[in-house]
Every structure is written in structure tokens, then in C-alpha cells.
Design a protein around this motif. Structure first.
Motif, PDB file in Angstrom:
ATOM      1  N   VAL A   1       1.882   5.900   8.933  1.00  0.00           N
ATOM      2  CA  VAL A   1       2.127   6.730   7.744  1.00  0.00           C
ATOM      3  C   VAL A   1       2.415   8.149   8.233  1.00  0.00           C
TER       4      VAL A   1
ATOM      5  N   ARG B   1       4.494   2.641  -2.009  1.00  0.00           N
ATOM      6  CA  ARG B   1       4.359   1.818  -0.799  1.00  0.00           C
ATOM      7  C   ARG B   1       3.389   2.487   0.181  1.00  0.00           C
TER       8      ARG B   1
ATOM      9  N   THR C   1      -0.301   2.437  -1.052  1.00  0.00           N
ATOM     10  CA  THR C   1      -0.887   1.104  -0.860  1.00  0.00           C
ATOM     11  C   THR C   1      -1.269   0.903   0.604  1.00  0.00           C
ATOM     12  N   GLN C   2      -0.392   1.362   1.499  1.00  0.00           N
ATOM     13  CA  GLN C   2      -0.677   1.239   2.933  1.00  0.00           C
ATOM     14  C   GLN C   2      -1.912   2.065   3.317  1.00  0.00           C
TER      15      GLN C   2
ATOM     16  N   ASP D   1      -5.000   0.227   2.249  1.00  0.00           N
ATOM     17  CA  ASP D   1      -5.338  -0.885   3.154  1.00  0.00           C
ATOM     18  C   ASP D   1      -6.063  -0.360   4.395  1.00  0.00           C
TER      19      ASP D   1
END
Ligand code: TMP
Length: 237
Positions: free
Chosen positions: A66, A153, A156-157, A160
Motif C-alpha cells: 500500500v 480497494r 480493504t487491503q 486485511d
């Protein structure tokens, strides 16, 4: 990099220009605010704890792929970051019901949300950061649909990666807020990730270890932030 004039003073951080137009310096202050700035207190060590907490998390997220604005921790309270055009839409993920969701929908605090919910808030103090949707974000020109897709996206990453990190250290990542900006046409994670902008509970006792301790006057606010940092192995000295 030379620190230059103050560009902007936020509720918890001050932003300075540098002699390089692509970079800014953030100064984490001890100011702690809640209820849209209605209540502000100085909590000793908070700036330093959040700066170091944020540096650790941003580096972990970067390792996970990220892209973030974090460049270098400069001192106990300061960090060098990329200068971005900020998108005025905050991204919130909730893994468990708490806070405004509980009030809005009459849920029981602590209910597991499967799948996690994803919400957007328009960053505007005068309006009290109202909840908005993607359609409004596009209509009012806050972000393009492609940018919103990428923000979702990436959020969400982040969920996780961080849910797993907190779980491994005996904690629950209940919810959190992220802010993104545009740097050289890329969507990049900005602002900070610290116990100021998320909810963290002890897995066994459900003890609150985040800014809700301040909002709800539970005491030992910074002690709780330090406990989270210690459990994650974040050096605070
Ligand atoms: P909420 O329950 O008050 O809507 O907040 C959800 C999560 O997002 C919580 O961890 C706090 C964080 N948050 C902020 O830090 N700043 C904000 O402006 C908003 C809307 C949420």
C-alpha cells in the motif's frame, strides 16, 4: 529538508512546508479533540506516541504494497511526508458495530459485521463530517469513480493487513478511518493511522484501547495507546 512556514493547523497535527515542493513536515501535537473539536485537552506524550505508532503502521502497510505518504520519521513529534492533493472523503471500515453506526441503526455495540461495512464521510468541520455515498462524491467533484474504486480497494487491503496484525497481538480492530490523496496521479494513503482514528479492543476483556477512552472519559488514554504499541512491538522511545 528544511522546515519552513506553517501551512495549516489541524486538530491534532500542524503541517509545515519544506524547501522541497513535493514534501511536507507533519508535527504531531499533544492536543486531543473530540465531538468535532468541542472538547480539546492536552494529553502528555500523545504527539510522540501517535507519531511513532503511525510511522510503524505506515511502514508495515508499505511493505504490504500500500503506497503511503510516509517518508521518514524526523524527530519524536515530526514526520516527513509526500505533499498530496487531499481527497476530502474519509473512508471508514467497520468489522464490529460501534460508535455512530450503533447510534444510527440501533445496533448492539460489539456485534460482528460480516462482511465488514464500508462508509464514506465528507470532510467538513462546519457540517460535522456527514456520511455521504460514492454518487455524491462524484457529483460534487470530491473524487472520480476510478479514485473511489481505488480507495475502496486500498482500504480493504489495509483492513486485511491490520486486522491480522492486531489479532496476532490479542486485540480486535473494530473500525478505522483512512484519508487518501493524489501524488503524481497515484492514490496514496495520507493522514495518520493511530489510536485517534480507529477503535481497538482487547480480544478477551473487550477493554477499549483507543480514543473512545477520551470521548467517554474512561481515563488512562495515553496509557492505553502505549499498551497497544507495546503489544504490537512498536518502539516509543
Ligand atoms: P464513527 O463511529 O464515529 O463514525 O467513527 C468510525 C471510526 O472512524 C472510528 O474509529 C473513528 C474514525 N473516524 C475518525 O477518526 N474521524 C472522523 O472524522 C470519522 C467520521 C471517523
Amino acid at each position: 529538508m528544511q522546515k519552513q512556514q506553517l501551512l495549516y493547523k489541524g486538530k491534532a497535527k500542524s503541517v509545515y512546508e519544506t524547501d522541497n515542493a513535493d514534501y511536507l513536515i507533519l508535527h504531531f501535537r499533544d492536543d486531543t479533540s473530540a465531538f468535532n473539536g468541542e472538547r480539546v485537552e492536552q494529553l502528555a506524550r500523545k504527539g510522540q506516541v501517535n507519531n511513532k505508532f503511525n510511522a510503524y503502521i505506515m511502514q508495515k502497510l508499505s511493505e504490504a504494497g500500500v503506497e503511503t505518504h510516509f517518508e521518514e520519521q524526523l524527530s519524536h513529534n515530526e514526520v516527513l511526508v509526500k505533499r498530496m492533493d487531499m481527497i476530502p472523503v474519509e473512508c471508514v471500515v467497520r468489522n464490529y458495530a460501534a460508535g455512530s453506526l450503533v447510534r444510527r441503526l440501533g445496533l448492539e455495540e460489539g456485534e460482528k459485521l460480516t462482511p465488514p461495512t464500508y462508509e464514506l464521510f465528507y470532510k467538513d468541520d462546519a457540517l460535522g463530517d456527514p456520511m455521504v455515498n460514492e454518487s455524491q462524491s462524484v457529483t460534487f467533484g470530491w473524487a472520480t469513480q476510478a479514485q473511489l474504486d481505488e480507495m475502496r480497494r486500498l482500504t480493504t487491503q489495509v483492513n486485511d493487513v491490520l486486522s491480522e496484525m492486531f489479532d496476532s497481538a490479542g486485540m480486535i480492530l473494530v473500525d478505522f478511518k483512512l484519508e487518501f490523496g493524489v501524488f503524481k496521479d497515484r492514490i496514496v494513503l495520507g493522514d495518520e493511522f493511530s489510536p485517534d482514528g480507529c477503535r481497538i479492543w482487547d480480544k478477551e476483556t473487550k477493554k477499549k484501547l483507543d480514543k473512545d477512552r477520551f470521548r467517554q472519559s474512561l481515563g488512562d488514554v495515553i496509557e492505553a495507546y502505549e499498551e497497544v504499541a507495546n503489544r504490537l512491538g512498536i518502539p516509543l522511545d
